[in-house]
Design an enzyme around this catalytic site. Structure first.
Site, short mmCIF file in Angstrom:
data_model
loop_
_atom_site.label_atom_id
_atom_site.label_comp_id
_atom_site.label_asym_id
_atom_site.label_seq_id
_atom_site.Cartn_x
_atom_site.Cartn_y
_atom_site.Cartn_z
N CYS A 54 0.51 4.96 -18.77
CA CYS A 54 -0.53 4.37 -18.35
C CYS A 54 -1.80 4.48 -19.18
O CYS A 54 -2.09 5.67 -19.64
CB CYS A 54 -0.74 5.01 -16.82
SG CYS A 54 -2.03 4.15 -16.10
N CYS A 58 -6.58 9.55 -15.55
CA CYS A 58 -6.74 10.35 -14.58
C CYS A 58 -6.00 11.84 -14.91
O CYS A 58 -4.93 12.03 -15.16
CB CYS A 58 -5.89 9.87 -13.21
SG CYS A 58 -6.37 8.10 -13.00
N CYS A 61 -2.60 13.27 -13.34
CA CYS A 61 -1.38 12.66 -13.45
C CYS A 61 -0.53 12.55 -14.73
O CYS A 61 -0.94 12.59 -15.80
CB CYS A 61 -1.76 11.08 -13.39
SG CYS A 61 -0.58 9.74 -13.10
N CYS A 98 6.99 1.99 -0.32
CA CYS A 98 5.92 1.86 -1.07
C CYS A 98 6.30 1.79 -2.42
O CYS A 98 6.81 2.91 -3.03
CB CYS A 98 5.00 3.13 -0.91
SG CYS A 98 4.63 3.39 0.88
N CYS A 129 4.37 -1.72 0.85
CA CYS A 129 3.14 -1.32 0.48
C CYS A 129 3.31 -1.16 -1.01
O CYS A 129 4.28 -1.03 -1.57
CB CYS A 129 2.95 0.13 1.04
SG CYS A 129 1.35 1.15 0.34
N CYS A 189 -4.77 1.18 2.44
CA CYS A 189 -4.11 2.45 2.57
C CYS A 189 -5.30 3.31 1.33
O CYS A 189 -5.00 2.87 0.18
CB CYS A 189 -2.74 2.50 1.90
SG CYS A 189 -2.16 4.27 1.87
N ARG A 261 -2.14 10.43 6.46
CA ARG A 261 -0.50 10.93 5.80
C ARG A 261 -0.96 12.25 4.96
O ARG A 261 -1.67 12.27 4.34
CB ARG A 261 -0.09 9.83 4.89
CG ARG A 261 1.09 10.18 4.21
CD ARG A 261 1.82 9.04 3.31
NE ARG A 261 2.08 7.90 4.19
CZ ARG A 261 1.79 6.45 3.83
NH1 ARG A 261 0.92 6.47 2.63
NH2 ARG A 261 1.68 5.67 4.70
#
Ligand code: SAM
Ligand code: DTB
Ligand code: SF4
Length: 330
Positions: A54, A58, A61, A98, A129, A189, A261
């Site tokens: 990616c 972040c 991550c 998801c 999702c 979400c 959640r």
């Protein structure tokens, strides 16, 4: 007690965090009972449909190309693999599937592949999702047209702490994506991660951002950082579990009708802490032994915990369910 507010001042939220633990739990639990069927928890299963490499930075991550985590890069999964994973999740009792992709944003070509996946998962009678990074307005519209139920896009932390965690996209970029999703008529979400070295004020500010959106996110995932070797946040001090529970409680009070959640981080969380989270108002989990790239508790463990706590997994309303072929194990 049922009134939805979108004008929470920071001081009022900080006062909630400062309550004695029992007072906070009592307040949150009362609000939970007034708005939801108690002892019922919604369960969603995650699948990483495109893993690793990616371009974003972040710092929590495993999938950022900047973090040397040894993760094997994978291309966008073929449709049949997605369908068989979704089928297995449905047969285990998950009601929502998801799908997550390690993208900064989807290309229109990739979005069409995801649109097919959404259609196929819907045909299994599950809620859908996806979390694909930033979306343009037309892309959100395309996903709505495909019948997508939820789009996950987290604010992650407070606006003030955000720059310590991510520099390749702004907080405003995230708010813009949430706005496109909301405007398209897709359920939102959105939540964040705790345990990244943020202060209690940062946790209050994250919840303030979410609660003061013009419509509360229908689903609010609260993740406890999963520390991953090779990421800048590996080795950071763990959050006190009672502070995690407090944050769940404050989320429940601020957003009384949203599903909260209890998300990543359950593998390292005691059953007792999870029990407190459910008391404080958490009513959704990720279920299945894998999150995106890291472990989640074994299904058997969760089933046993639910039994010990007298919790039932939430079922979908009958009319949205096509004929089921196999029974749920929960
Ligand atoms: N790439 C897309 C994006 O970031 O918008 C979608 C996938 S991304 C993995 C979805 C969310 O997972 C992140 O926003 C973050 O809140 C959460 N997450 C990722 N890694 C995590 C970790 N190690 N611990 C806890 N939560 C994590
Ligand atoms: C969310 O808030 N948490 C999920 C989901 N949305 C996409 C992701 C958790 C990821 C945990 C680390 C991993 O497995 O890579
Ligand atoms: Fe990429 Fe999402 Fe991971 Fe950030 S959280 S590095 S955007 S996959």
């Amino acid at each position: 007690m049922n009134e939805l507010r979108h004008d929470w001042p920071l001081a009022e939220i900080k006062d909630l965090f400062a309550l004695p633990f029992n007072d906070l739990m009592f307040k949150a639990h009362q609000i939970h009972r007034a708005n939801f069927t108690v002892n019922q928890v919604q369960i969603s299963t995650l699948l990483s449909i495109k893993t690793g490499a990616c371009p974003e930075d972040c710092s929590y991550c495993s999938q950022s190309a900047r973090n040397d985590t040894g993760l094997e890069r994978e291309r966008l999964l073929p449709l049949d693999e997605v369908i068989s994973s979704a089928q297995a999740a449905r047969d285990s009792g998950a009601t929502r599937f998801c799908m997550g992709a390690a993208w900064r944003n989807p290309t229109d070509k990739n979005l069409e592949r995801v649109v097919e996946m959404v259609g196929a998962v819907r045909n299994l009678g599950m809620e859908t999702c996806v979390t694909l990074g930033m979306l343009t307005k037309p892309q959100a519209g395309r996903l709505k047209q495909a019948g997508l139920d939820y789009y996950n896009h987290n604010l992650d932390t407070s606006p003030e702490f955000y720059g310590n965690v991510i520099t390749t996209r702004t907080y405003q970029d995230r708010l813009d994506t949430l706005e496109h999703v909301r405007a398209a008529g897709i359920n939102v979400c959105s939540g964040g991660i705790l345990g990244m070295g943020e202060s209690e004020t940062d946790r209050a500010r994250l919840l303030q951002q979410l609660a003061n959106l013009s419509v509360h996110p229908e689903s609010v995932p609260i993740n406890d950082l999963v520390q991953i070797k090779g990421t800048p946040l590996a080795g950071i001090d763990k959050l006190d579990p009672l502070d995690f529970v407090r944050t769940i409680a404050v989320a429940r009070i601020l957003m009384p009708k949203s599903y909260v959640r209890l998300s990543a981080g359950r593998t390292e969380m005691s059953d007792e802490t999870q029990a407190w989270c459910f008391f404080a108002g958490a009513n959704s989990i990720f279920y299945g032994d894998r999150l995106l790239t890291t472990d989640n508790p074994e299904e058997d463990h969760d089933m046993t915990l639910f039994k010990r706590l007298g919790i039932q997994p939430e079922r979908l309303a009958e009319e949205s369910m096509p004929e089921q072929t196999s029974g749920c194990m929960l």
